[in-house]
Design a protein around this motif. Structure first.
Motif, PDB file in Angstrom:
ATOM      1  N   CYS A  36     -20.555 -28.308  17.956  1.00 21.80           N
ATOM      2  CA  CYS A  36     -21.015 -28.502  19.340  1.00 21.80           C
ATOM      3  C   CYS A  36     -19.903 -28.278  20.370  1.00 21.80           C
ATOM      4  N   ASN A  61     -20.779 -26.288  23.349  1.00 15.23           N
ATOM      5  CA  ASN A  61     -21.998 -26.724  24.022  1.00 15.23           C
ATOM      6  C   ASN A  61     -21.768 -28.155  24.506  1.00 15.23           C
ATOM      7  N   ARG A 109     -23.858 -22.799  19.174  1.00 16.16           N
ATOM      8  CA  ARG A 109     -24.035 -21.780  20.202  1.00 16.16           C
ATOM      9  C   ARG A 109     -23.337 -22.197  21.490  1.00 16.16           C
ATOM     10  N   ALA A 134     -23.306 -22.969  25.295  1.00 19.49           N
ATOM     11  CA  ALA A 134     -24.338 -23.501  26.186  1.00 19.49           C
ATOM     12  C   ALA A 134     -24.490 -22.637  27.428  1.00 19.49           C
TER      13      ALA A 134
END
Length: 435
Positions: free
Chosen positions: A51, A54, A116, A118
């Motif tokens: 994360c 993101n 991914r 963000a």
């Protein structure tokens, strides 16, 4: 699908089946419990790492990681006064099953979460301008601030906030959505939010104020957020939590020694006791699952589903309360996967893990007013849905959806009436000009 994607999926499935087989069938010992705890923390860190690009979801991952760190260190590696003193169900077998429930959950989430970058536009809520709705909601928030607390003189910690106060975070979100571009309205909202946080702190609360702080970040500081800022804010939050923990033992500011709090925090390896106690409640879920009949499990599950639409109630649908009243004492809470273990066994753990990872993968995937509001709701609700009840994963979304629909209708009615009035005024002016 590319060959590399097939290879990646095959690897994830192999790891998933290996972890699941280990959790379900390997004998439980003190050593395997520590191995399971270490693996749970490792998978939590993998999720956190995935994360890193993101930032909004990094908030979720950081909270989950820190909670799991506190559980693993507090109950499996250090123990002692860092763990829960209640010994009724703290056996090698029960705590072994419970950590394996957590292991399966963290492994599925970390394996199948799609890393991914963000798109901040998919998280940024653009307010609509409706002064009537905004100030109407502001009055509601003031009412909640004044009457949503069970006030009194307490010498020890007791639950002071009402469900109305807990759900006030949703009202803040909706009020912001109708605040328009007015700086005055935003400062008013921030000021009242700050007062809510202080009042929650004063009465010894931590989770509601934490949700409000996460909401503040998502609404007012989203574009400035970074991983470094979240880690810094998280460190400050850890210190504040320890400060509140000391304060609510006697409800006296005189008992607080900042240096002593910092020293105690270091000596306790930065363990946050709220997830440790919530984990103990999860262990009571696991222990009770061995005793409850299938019919009672089914009834409990369907009562839980009814709570989504009818509101929470202290019946069989509230697993933590039901277990406390009929089987084993707990201090409240309970991690999200243990509820589903109580209802559906290992299948339930896998089911809720898949549901959570699907939801996380969908957050911030589309630029849509409603979906952005739902996304922010799920993010700021993470302290409750992860540590307390799966109801908090669904019910806040349902409430905010209903409010979104109702107030959008009201918004269009008000704007329509204003537009008609402007047209009438314009027509009258045109007639006068002709005359």
């Amino acid at each position: 699908m590319k060959k590399s994607n097939y290879t990646s999926l095959a690897f994830k499935l192999i790891v998933f089946f290996a972890v699941t087989t280990y959790a379900m069938y390997l004998d439980i010992t003190i050593i395997t419990n520590r191995i399971s705890a270490a693996l749970s923390l490792t998978f939590s860190f993998i999720f956190l790492y995935k994360c890193r690009k993101n930032v909004p979801l990094f908030i979720v991952a950081f909270f989950i990681f820190y909670c799991n760190y506190s559980i693993v260190v507090g109950e499996y590696f250090i123990g002692g006064n860092l763990g829960v003193p209640t010994e009724e169900i703290k056996t090698t077998e029960i705590y072994g099953l419970t950590i394996r429930v957590l292991l399966i959950f963290t492994s599925i989430v970390s394996l199948f979460f799609k890393s991914r970058i963000a798109n901040i536009d998919n998280f940024r809520i653009i307010p609509r301008d409706n002064i009537i709705i905004f100030y109407g909601l502001l009055l509601v928030l003031i009412y909640i601030f004044l009457f949503g607390i069970n006030r009194g003189d307490f010498s020890t910690y007791t639950i002071s906030i009402t469900p109305m106060y807990e759900y006030s975070t949703i009202m803040f979100l909706v009020a912001y959505f109708f605040s328009g571009k007015s700086s005055i309205r935003r400062y008013l909202l921030i000021g009242i939010m700050f007062l809510f946080i202080l009042q929650d702190f004063y009465y010894g609360g931590r989770i509601t104020s934490l949700q409000l702080m996460i909401l503040f970040l998502m609404l007012f500081l989203l574009e400035r957020l970074s991983v470094k800022l979240i880690l810094l804010g998280g460190s400050i939050g850890i210190f504040l939590n320890s400060l509140i923990d000391v304060y609510r033992q006697q409800y006296s500011l005189e008992s607080i020694n900042l240096i002593g709090v910092a020293t105690n925090l270091v000596n306790n390896f930065f363990v946050f006791n709220t997830p440790v106690y919530a984990y103990h409640a999860s262990a009571t879920h696991v222990a009770a699952e061995l005793l409850v009949t299938i019919n009672d499990k089914i009834n409990s599950f369907f009562m839980f589903l009814s709570h989504i639409f009818l509101g929470a109630s202290n019946d069989m649908g509230d697993v933590t309360h039901y277990v406390k009243e009929h089987y084993f004492y707990n201090h409240g809470g309970g991690l999200i996967p243990s509820h589903f273990y109580f209802w559906l066994g290992w299948l339930g753990v896998i089911l809720i893990s898949v549901i959570v990872v699907i939801i996380l993968n969908k957050l911030g995937s589309r630029n849509n007013h409603y979906l952005k509001i739902v996304t922010v709701t799920i993010i700021f609700s993470v302290p409750r849905w992860y540590l307390y009840t799966p109801l908090s994963l669904v019910r806040p979304v349902l409430i905010v959806s209903v409010l979104f629909i109702i107030f959008n209708i009201v918004h269009h009615i008000i704007k329509g009436s204003v537009g008609e009035q402007k047209n009438i005024d314009s027509s009258s002016l045109s007639v006068k000009n002709i005359q």
